[in-house]
Scaffold this motif. Structure first.
Motif, PDB file in Angstrom:
ATOM      1  N   ARG A  67      23.807   9.342   1.451  1.00 13.08           N
ATOM      2  CA  ARG A  67      22.478   8.886   1.076  1.00 13.08           C
ATOM      3  C   ARG A  67      21.435   9.795   1.710  1.00 13.08           C
ATOM      4  N   ALA A  68      20.418  10.076   0.956  1.00 13.25           N
ATOM      5  CA  ALA A  68      19.297  10.830   1.499  1.00 13.25           C
ATOM      6  C   ALA A  68      18.543   9.919   2.451  1.00 13.25           C
ATOM      7  N   GLU A  69      17.985  10.468   3.479  1.00 13.72           N
ATOM      8  CA  GLU A  69      17.320   9.650   4.478  1.00 13.72           C
ATOM      9  C   GLU A  69      15.852   9.411   4.188  1.00 13.72           C
ATOM     10  N   GLU A  70      15.448   9.559   2.937  1.00 19.27           N
ATOM     11  CA  GLU A  70      14.081   9.209   2.574  1.00 19.27           C
ATOM     12  C   GLU A  70      13.926   7.697   2.663  1.00 19.27           C
ATOM     13  N   ALA A  71      15.015   6.972   2.649  1.00 17.26           N
ATOM     14  CA  ALA A  71      14.957   5.522   2.745  1.00 17.26           C
ATOM     15  C   ALA A  71      14.762   5.082   4.188  1.00 17.26           C
ATOM     16  N   ASP A  72      14.231   5.966   5.019  1.00 17.68           N
ATOM     17  CA  ASP A  72      13.957   5.648   6.411  1.00 17.68           C
ATOM     18  C   ASP A  72      12.975   4.499   6.561  1.00 17.68           C
ATOM     19  N   GLN A  73      12.200   4.229   5.535  1.00 14.28           N
ATOM     20  CA  GLN A  73      11.150   3.235   5.627  1.00 14.28           C
ATOM     21  C   GLN A  73      11.685   1.852   5.956  1.00 14.28           C
ATOM     22  N   GLU A  74      12.952   1.589   5.660  1.00 13.25           N
ATOM     23  CA  GLU A  74      13.493   0.257   5.911  1.00 13.25           C
ATOM     24  C   GLU A  74      13.458  -0.128   7.380  1.00 13.25           C
ATOM     25  N   GLY A  75      13.454   0.820   8.301  1.00 11.86           N
ATOM     26  CA  GLY A  75      13.445   0.516   9.723  1.00 11.86           C
ATOM     27  C   GLY A  75      12.070   0.628  10.353  1.00 11.86           C
ATOM     28  N   GLU A  76      11.013   0.741   9.553  1.00 12.35           N
ATOM     29  CA  GLU A  76       9.665   0.891  10.091  1.00 12.35           C
ATOM     30  C   GLU A  76       9.141  -0.427  10.642  1.00 12.35           C
ATOM     31  N   PHE A  77       8.281  -0.298  11.656  1.00 18.06           N
ATOM     32  CA  PHE A  77       7.660  -1.497  12.211  1.00 18.06           C
ATOM     33  C   PHE A  77       6.190  -1.221  12.545  1.00 18.06           C
ATOM     34  N   PHE A  78       5.337  -2.146  12.161  1.00 15.64           N
ATOM     35  CA  PHE A  78       3.916  -2.121  12.496  1.00 15.64           C
ATOM     36  C   PHE A  78       3.304  -3.445  12.045  1.00 15.64           C
ATOM     37  N   ASP A  79       2.163  -3.796  12.634  1.00 12.65           N
ATOM     38  CA  ASP A  79       1.474  -5.035  12.273  1.00 12.65           C
ATOM     39  C   ASP A  79       0.788  -4.867  10.921  1.00 12.65           C
ATOM     40  N   GLU A  80       0.730  -5.952  10.160  1.00 13.62           N
ATOM     41  CA  GLU A  80       0.098  -5.909   8.839  1.00 13.62           C
ATOM     42  C   GLU A  80      -1.346  -5.417   8.911  1.00 13.62           C
ATOM     43  N   GLY A  81      -2.056  -5.764   9.964  1.00 17.31           N
ATOM     44  CA  GLY A  81      -3.452  -5.356  10.124  1.00 17.31           C
ATOM     45  C   GLY A  81      -3.616  -3.858  10.358  1.00 17.31           C
ATOM     46  N   ASP A  82      -2.520  -3.178  10.665  1.00 16.81           N
ATOM     47  CA  ASP A  82      -2.567  -1.734  10.948  1.00 16.81           C
ATOM     48  C   ASP A  82      -2.172  -0.877   9.747  1.00 16.81           C
ATOM     49  N   GLU A  83      -2.106  -1.473   8.567  1.00 16.15           N
ATOM     50  CA  GLU A  83      -1.642  -0.728   7.384  1.00 16.15           C
ATOM     51  C   GLU A  83      -2.476   0.517   7.106  1.00 16.15           C
ATOM     52  N   ALA A  84      -3.794   0.423   7.232  1.00 16.98           N
ATOM     53  CA  ALA A  84      -4.663   1.576   6.961  1.00 16.98           C
ATOM     54  C   ALA A  84      -4.420   2.679   7.990  1.00 16.98           C
ATOM     55  N   ILE A  85      -4.268   2.299   9.239  1.00 23.23           N
ATOM     56  CA  ILE A  85      -3.995   3.279  10.307  1.00 23.23           C
ATOM     57  C   ILE A  85      -2.654   3.955  10.045  1.00 23.23           C
ATOM     58  N   VAL A  86      -1.640   3.174   9.717  1.00 16.53           N
ATOM     59  CA  VAL A  86      -0.303   3.701   9.449  1.00 16.53           C
ATOM     60  C   VAL A  86      -0.321   4.646   8.248  1.00 16.53           C
ATOM     61  N   ALA A  87      -1.078   4.292   7.217  1.00 15.88           N
ATOM     62  CA  ALA A  87      -1.178   5.155   6.033  1.00 15.88           C
ATOM     63  C   ALA A  87      -1.769   6.514   6.412  1.00 15.88           C
ATOM     64  N   THR A  88      -2.794   6.513   7.259  1.00 16.83           N
ATOM     65  CA  THR A  88      -3.407   7.770   7.712  1.00 16.83           C
ATOM     66  C   THR A  88      -2.422   8.573   8.564  1.00 16.83           C
ATOM     67  N   ILE A  89      -1.711   7.901   9.456  1.00 16.91           N
ATOM     68  CA  ILE A  89      -0.714   8.577  10.303  1.00 16.91           C
ATOM     69  C   ILE A  89       0.355   9.220   9.427  1.00 16.91           C
ATOM     70  N   LYS A  90       0.857   8.474   8.459  1.00  9.66           N
ATOM     71  CA  LYS A  90       1.903   9.008   7.570  1.00  9.66           C
ATOM     72  C   LYS A  90       1.406  10.201   6.771  1.00  9.66           C
ATOM     73  N   GLU A  91       0.169  10.129   6.286  1.00 10.67           N
ATOM     74  CA  GLU A  91      -0.383  11.242   5.515  1.00 10.67           C
ATOM     75  C   GLU A  91      -0.500  12.495   6.388  1.00 10.67           C
ATOM     76  N   LEU A  92      -0.959  12.336   7.630  1.00 12.77           N
ATOM     77  CA  LEU A  92      -1.066  13.481   8.544  1.00 12.77           C
ATOM     78  C   LEU A  92       0.310  14.066   8.850  1.00 12.77           C
ATOM     79  N   LEU A  93       1.280  13.190   9.069  1.00 10.51           N
ATOM     80  CA  LEU A  93       2.636  13.670   9.329  1.00 10.51           C
ATOM     81  C   LEU A  93       3.166  14.445   8.123  1.00 10.51           C
ATOM     82  N   GLU A  94       2.948  13.898   6.931  1.00  9.58           N
ATOM     83  CA  GLU A  94       3.463  14.500   5.699  1.00  9.58           C
ATOM     84  C   GLU A  94       2.812  15.846   5.391  1.00  9.58           C
TER      85      GLU A  94
END
Length: 188
Positions: free
Chosen positions: A98-125
């Motif tokens: 399996r390709a490890e793009e399915a890494d998202q299944e083990g992610e953890f963060f608070d629902e209120g932090d979704e916008a912050i997490v989206a920005t972090i992911k975009e910067l990482l990407e």
């Protein structure tokens, strides 16, 4: 077939560029022969070489990690196996792999932090992963909690002596600059 090799910042890892697409989508990392046998005929063959301790597949490269042996002894055998594999027409990954793009299944963060997490992911990407792939590795998001970003380091980055500096001075400074809520970055 001509396979190029490149040194990585991790002296125990070498990057092999076969001049072909290795993984069309995602990445795959193998840390044991058992994992490799279950997921990839190529990785399983590479683990049959004494001294090989890790195999990582990116879009157009393969990184191989070693222990004990010198590259001058391992490199010809690795080059031969990679060439043989691609010439045979066998797939890099088996059906069970399996390709490890399915890494998202083990992610953890608070629902209120979704916008912050989206920005972090975009910067990482867009800023971090392309640079790290040049060195034969990958960094993926695992979680965000109490101002700390948790990242998973793969390929040449895993166990690299300069990975702490990369995280602290590179990734942490970048994320802090664009996302004030980020206080620290840690590897998991």
């Amino acid at each position: 077939m001509f396979i190029q090799t490149e040194a990585t910042p991790n002296p125990a890892t070498l990057k092999f560029l076969p001049g072909k697409v290795v993984m069309e989508n995602g990445t795959a990392e193998f840390r044991s022969e058992e994992e490799a046998r279950a997921g990839s005929p190529l990785a399983a063959r590479l683990f049959s070489i004494p001294g090989v301790t890790g195999v990582y597949f990116g879009y157009d490269f393969i990184t191989v990690s070693k222990e004990g042996q010198e590259w001058q002894h391992l490199k010809p055998a690795i080059l031969g196996l990679i060439m043989e594999h691609f010439m045979s027409g066998q797939p890099v990954m088996s059906g069970a792999g399996r390709a490890e793009e399915a890494d998202q299944e083990g992610e953890f963060f608070d629902e209120g932090d979704e916008a912050i997490v989206a920005t972090i992911k975009e910067l990482l990407e867009t800023r971090v992963r392309p640079a790290v792939a040049q060195d034969g590795g990958d960094i993926t998001f695992r979680g965000f909690k109490d101002g700390t970003v948790f990242l998973n380091m793969k390929g040449a980055c895993s166990g690299c002596p300069s990975s702490t500096a990369t995280l602290r001075h590179g990734v942490q400074n970048l994320l802090r600059h664009f996302v004030p809520e980020v206080e620290a970055v840690e590897s998991v």
